[in-house]
Design a protein around this motif. Structure first.
Motif, PDB file in Angstrom:
ATOM      1  N   LEU A  16       0.679  -1.154  -0.029  1.00 48.96           N
ATOM      2  CA  LEU A  16       0.160  -0.032   0.008  1.00 48.96           C
ATOM      3  C   LEU A  16       0.929   1.321  -0.226  1.00 48.96           C
ATOM      4  CD1 LEU A  16      -2.416  -1.397   2.716  1.00 48.96           C
ATOM      5  CD2 LEU A  16      -3.043  -1.083  -0.011  1.00 48.96           C
ATOM      6  N   PRO A  17       1.386   1.635  -1.071  1.00 42.92           N
ATOM      7  CA  PRO A  17       2.327   2.699  -1.281  1.00 42.92           C
ATOM      8  C   PRO A  17       1.971   3.964  -1.017  1.00 42.92           C
ATOM      9  CG  PRO A  17       2.097   1.805  -3.551  1.00 42.92           C
ATOM     10  CD  PRO A  17       0.969   0.956  -2.634  1.00 42.92           C
ATOM     11  N   ASP A  18       1.748   4.420   0.057  1.00 42.76           N
ATOM     12  CA  ASP A  18       1.058   5.728   0.337  1.00 42.76           C
ATOM     13  C   ASP A  18       1.351   6.017   1.985  1.00 42.76           C
ATOM     14  OD1 ASP A  18      -0.791   7.464   1.884  1.00 42.76           O
ATOM     15  OD2 ASP A  18      -1.845   7.678   0.024  1.00 42.76           O
ATOM     16  N   PRO A  19       2.172   7.108   2.222  1.00 43.27           N
ATOM     17  CA  PRO A  19       2.563   7.133   3.703  1.00 43.27           C
ATOM     18  C   PRO A  19       1.490   7.048   4.816  1.00 43.27           C
ATOM     19  CG  PRO A  19       3.363   8.999   2.322  1.00 43.27           C
ATOM     20  CD  PRO A  19       2.287   8.017   1.474  1.00 43.27           C
ATOM     21  N   ALA A  20       0.259   7.174   4.349  1.00 42.69           N
ATOM     22  CA  ALA A  20      -0.852   6.802   5.392  1.00 42.69           C
ATOM     23  C   ALA A  20      -0.760   5.435   5.911  1.00 42.69           C
ATOM     24  CB  ALA A  20      -2.284   6.977   4.665  1.00 42.69           C
ATOM     25  N   PHE A  21       0.001   4.390   5.219  1.00 41.16           N
ATOM     26  CA  PHE A  21      -0.195   3.047   5.451  1.00 41.16           C
ATOM     27  C   PHE A  21       1.059   2.765   6.392  1.00 41.16           C
ATOM     28  CE2 PHE A  21      -3.332   3.534   2.210  1.00 41.16           C
ATOM     29  CZ  PHE A  21      -4.459   2.861   2.765  1.00 41.16           C
ATOM     30  N   GLY A  22       1.990   3.504   6.679  1.00 41.00           N
ATOM     31  CA  GLY A  22       3.119   3.128   7.724  1.00 41.00           C
ATOM     32  C   GLY A  22       3.805   1.804   6.972  1.00 41.00           C
ATOM     33  N   PRO A  23       4.188   0.848   8.072  1.00 42.41           N
ATOM     34  CA  PRO A  23       4.991  -0.281   7.302  1.00 42.41           C
ATOM     35  C   PRO A  23       4.278  -1.075   6.238  1.00 42.41           C
ATOM     36  CG  PRO A  23       4.090  -0.613   9.763  1.00 42.41           C
ATOM     37  CD  PRO A  23       3.793   0.903   9.329  1.00 42.41           C
ATOM     38  N   ALA A  24       2.923  -1.005   6.015  1.00 39.25           N
ATOM     39  CA  ALA A  24       2.114  -1.757   5.043  1.00 39.25           C
ATOM     40  C   ALA A  24       2.475  -1.032   3.407  1.00 39.25           C
ATOM     41  CB  ALA A  24       0.537  -1.713   5.337  1.00 39.25           C
ATOM     42  N   GLN A  25       3.374  -0.267   3.493  1.00 36.61           N
ATOM     43  CA  GLN A  25       3.886   0.162   2.155  1.00 36.61           C
ATOM     44  C   GLN A  25       4.678  -0.647   1.328  1.00 36.61           C
ATOM     45  OE1 GLN A  25       4.902   4.721   2.003  1.00 36.61           O
ATOM     46  NE2 GLN A  25       4.728   4.401   4.215  1.00 36.61           N
ATOM     47  N   ARG A  26       5.465  -1.409   2.440  1.00 31.67           N
ATOM     48  CA  ARG A  26       6.153  -2.463   1.710  1.00 31.67           C
ATOM     49  C   ARG A  26       5.314  -3.735   1.527  1.00 31.67           C
ATOM     50  NH1 ARG A  26       8.744  -0.677   6.374  1.00 31.67           N
ATOM     51  NH2 ARG A  26       8.264  -2.374   7.623  1.00 31.67           N
ATOM     52  N   LEU A  27       5.991  -4.398   0.685  1.00 33.55           N
ATOM     53  CA  LEU A  27       5.144  -5.779   0.368  1.00 33.55           C
ATOM     54  C   LEU A  27       5.088  -6.499   1.696  1.00 33.55           C
ATOM     55  CD1 LEU A  27       3.934  -7.384  -2.089  1.00 33.55           C
ATOM     56  CD2 LEU A  27       6.393  -8.496  -2.045  1.00 33.55           C
ATOM     57  N   HIS A  28       3.761  -7.275   1.458  1.00 30.23           N
ATOM     58  CA  HIS A  28       3.216  -8.004   2.733  1.00 30.23           C
ATOM     59  C   HIS A  28       2.287  -8.975   2.433  1.00 30.23           C
ATOM     60  CE1 HIS A  28       0.741  -4.445   2.922  1.00 30.23           C
ATOM     61  NE2 HIS A  28      -0.187  -5.267   3.773  1.00 30.23           N
ATOM     62  N   GLY A  29       1.912  -9.804   3.170  1.00 29.08           N
ATOM     63  CA  GLY A  29       0.900 -10.833   2.769  1.00 29.08           C
ATOM     64  C   GLY A  29      -0.397 -10.586   3.856  1.00 29.08           C
ATOM     65  N   ALA A  30      -1.384 -10.918   3.285  1.00 31.56           N
ATOM     66  CA  ALA A  30      -2.848 -10.961   4.155  1.00 31.56           C
ATOM     67  C   ALA A  30      -3.695 -12.091   3.772  1.00 31.56           C
ATOM     68  CB  ALA A  30      -3.414  -9.775   3.532  1.00 31.56           C
ATOM     69  N   THR A  31      -3.996 -12.662   4.705  1.00 34.72           N
ATOM     70  CA  THR A  31      -5.074 -13.589   4.885  1.00 34.72           C
ATOM     71  C   THR A  31      -6.376 -13.062   4.838  1.00 34.72           C
ATOM     72  OG1 THR A  31      -3.556 -15.333   5.137  1.00 34.72           O
ATOM     73  CG2 THR A  31      -5.783 -15.895   5.451  1.00 34.72           C
ATOM     74  N   TYR A  32      -7.434 -13.109   4.234  1.00 32.50           N
ATOM     75  CA  TYR A  32      -8.675 -12.625   4.397  1.00 32.50           C
ATOM     76  C   TYR A  32      -9.808 -13.895   4.357  1.00 32.50           C
ATOM     77  CZ  TYR A  32      -6.846  -8.344   2.538  1.00 32.50           C
ATOM     78  OH  TYR A  32      -6.177  -6.957   2.325  1.00 32.50           O
ATOM     79  N   VAL A  33     -10.362 -13.742   5.439  1.00 33.16           N
ATOM     80  CA  VAL A  33     -11.716 -14.627   5.568  1.00 33.16           C
ATOM     81  C   VAL A  33     -12.889 -13.698   5.033  1.00 33.16           C
ATOM     82  CG1 VAL A  33     -13.431 -15.597   7.251  1.00 33.16           C
ATOM     83  CG2 VAL A  33     -11.142 -15.595   7.811  1.00 33.16           C
ATOM     84  N   VAL A  34     -13.432 -14.242   3.887  1.00 34.45           N
ATOM     85  CA  VAL A  34     -14.205 -13.631   3.015  1.00 34.45           C
ATOM     86  C   VAL A  34     -15.780 -14.163   3.243  1.00 34.45           C
ATOM     87  CG1 VAL A  34     -14.768 -12.845   0.562  1.00 34.45           C
ATOM     88  CG2 VAL A  34     -12.625 -13.410   1.281  1.00 34.45           C
ATOM     89  N   GLU A  35     -16.733 -13.320   3.724  1.00 33.39           N
ATOM     90  CA  GLU A  35     -18.013 -13.772   3.930  1.00 33.39           C
ATOM     91  C   GLU A  35     -19.079 -12.964   2.802  1.00 33.39           C
ATOM     92  OE1 GLU A  35     -19.133 -12.365   7.823  1.00 33.39           O
ATOM     93  OE2 GLU A  35     -17.478 -13.718   8.576  1.00 33.39           O
ATOM     94  N   ALA A  36     -19.740 -13.867   2.071  1.00 27.66           N
ATOM     95  CA  ALA A  36     -20.504 -13.066   1.068  1.00 27.66           C
ATOM     96  C   ALA A  36     -22.089 -13.315   1.198  1.00 27.66           C
ATOM     97  CB  ALA A  36     -20.417 -13.711  -0.500  1.00 27.66           C
ATOM     98  N   SER A  37     -22.828 -12.177   1.620  1.00 28.79           N
ATOM     99  CA  SER A  37     -24.184 -12.490   1.791  1.00 28.79           C
ATOM    100  C   SER A  37     -25.069 -12.057   0.645  1.00 28.79           C
ATOM    101  CB  SER A  37     -24.599 -11.375   3.037  1.00 28.79           C
ATOM    102  OG  SER A  37     -23.863 -11.880   4.340  1.00 28.79           O
ATOM    103  N   LEU A  38     -25.966 -12.954   0.351  1.00 29.38           N
ATOM    104  CA  LEU A  38     -26.764 -12.651  -0.697  1.00 29.38           C
ATOM    105  C   LEU A  38     -28.260 -12.250  -0.101  1.00 29.38           C
ATOM    106  CD1 LEU A  38     -25.534 -15.467  -2.886  1.00 29.38           C
ATOM    107  CD2 LEU A  38     -24.529 -13.178  -2.821  1.00 29.38           C
ATOM    108  N   GLU A  39     -28.829 -11.263  -0.720  1.00 26.44           N
ATOM    109  CA  GLU A  39     -30.392 -10.820  -0.299  1.00 26.44           C
ATOM    110  C   GLU A  39     -31.273 -10.852  -1.388  1.00 26.44           C
ATOM    111  OE1 GLU A  39     -30.120  -7.122   1.702  1.00 26.44           O
ATOM    112  OE2 GLU A  39     -28.181  -7.387   2.302  1.00 26.44           O
ATOM    113  N   ARG A  40     -32.549 -11.229  -0.945  1.00 27.07           N
ATOM    114  CA  ARG A  40     -33.466 -10.970  -2.046  1.00 27.07           C
ATOM    115  C   ARG A  40     -34.723 -10.897  -1.054  1.00 27.07           C
ATOM    116  NH1 ARG A  40     -33.906 -15.541  -5.880  1.00 27.07           N
ATOM    117  NH2 ARG A  40     -35.640 -14.943  -6.341  1.00 27.07           N
ATOM    118  N   PRO A  41     -35.723 -10.178  -1.552  1.00 27.55           N
ATOM    119  CA  PRO A  41     -37.054  -9.817  -0.746  1.00 27.55           C
ATOM    120  C   PRO A  41     -37.954 -11.101  -0.544  1.00 27.55           C
ATOM    121  CG  PRO A  41     -37.133  -8.760  -2.909  1.00 27.55           C
ATOM    122  CD  PRO A  41     -35.740  -9.309  -2.674  1.00 27.55           C
ATOM    123  N   ASP A  42     -37.938 -12.096  -1.629  1.00 29.17           N
ATOM    124  CA  ASP A  42     -38.649 -13.226  -1.353  1.00 29.17           C
ATOM    125  C   ASP A  42     -37.926 -14.397  -1.722  1.00 29.17           C
ATOM    126  OD1 ASP A  42     -41.337 -11.944  -0.945  1.00 29.17           O
ATOM    127  OD2 ASP A  42     -40.959 -10.957  -2.656  1.00 29.17           O
TER     128      ASP A  42
END
Length: 127
Positions: A16-42
């Motif tokens: 994240l090459p922006d000073p706002a992200f401090g050390p995260a400006q450097r290459l790093h890894g992330a593991t995301y748990v991803v939740e997908a919610s699908l909505e419908r009225p009926d």
């Protein structure tokens, strides 16, 4: 409003090459748990929002281009900050495309970067 949620995870590398992200400006890894919610009225004629297997497969397909990749090298992210919020929107849009959005009113994707930190994006499909 009915909601079905499925979950998966994805491992990525990025910077994240922006000073706002401090050390995260450097290459790093992330593991995301991803939740997908699908909505419908009926519920549909089968009494469901979407088939759980279909929703699970669609989420896996949406995440596949990101898995074990350096996001800085992917054409669609060149010159963009791949924040958790940006990625949540990207996944929501691809998931809606894969599901065809038939009958759905919204898709919400939550990316949990840490047990105490996450971001989400809600994509409205019908008003």
């Amino acid at each position: 409003m009915f909601t079905l949620t499925v979950r998966d995870h994805v491992m990525v590398a990025h910077s994240l090459p922006d000073p706002a992200f401090g050390p995260a400006q450097r290459l790093h890894g992330a593991t995301y748990v991803v939740e997908a919610s699908l909505e419908r009225p009926d519920l549909d004629e089968h009494g469901i929002v979407v088939d759980i297997g279909e929703a699970t497969a669609a989420l896996a397909e949406a995440l596949e281009p990101l898995a074990y990749r350096n996001l800085d090298e992917l054409e669609e992210f060149v010159g963009r900050l791949t924040t958790t919020e940006v990625l949540a929107r990207w996944v929501a849009e691809r998931l809606a495309d894969r599901l065809g959005a038939a009958g759905l009113s919204a898709v919400t994707v939550v990316l949990r970067e840490h047990p105490d930190a996450w971001a989400s994006y809600r994509l409205r499909l019908r008003w």
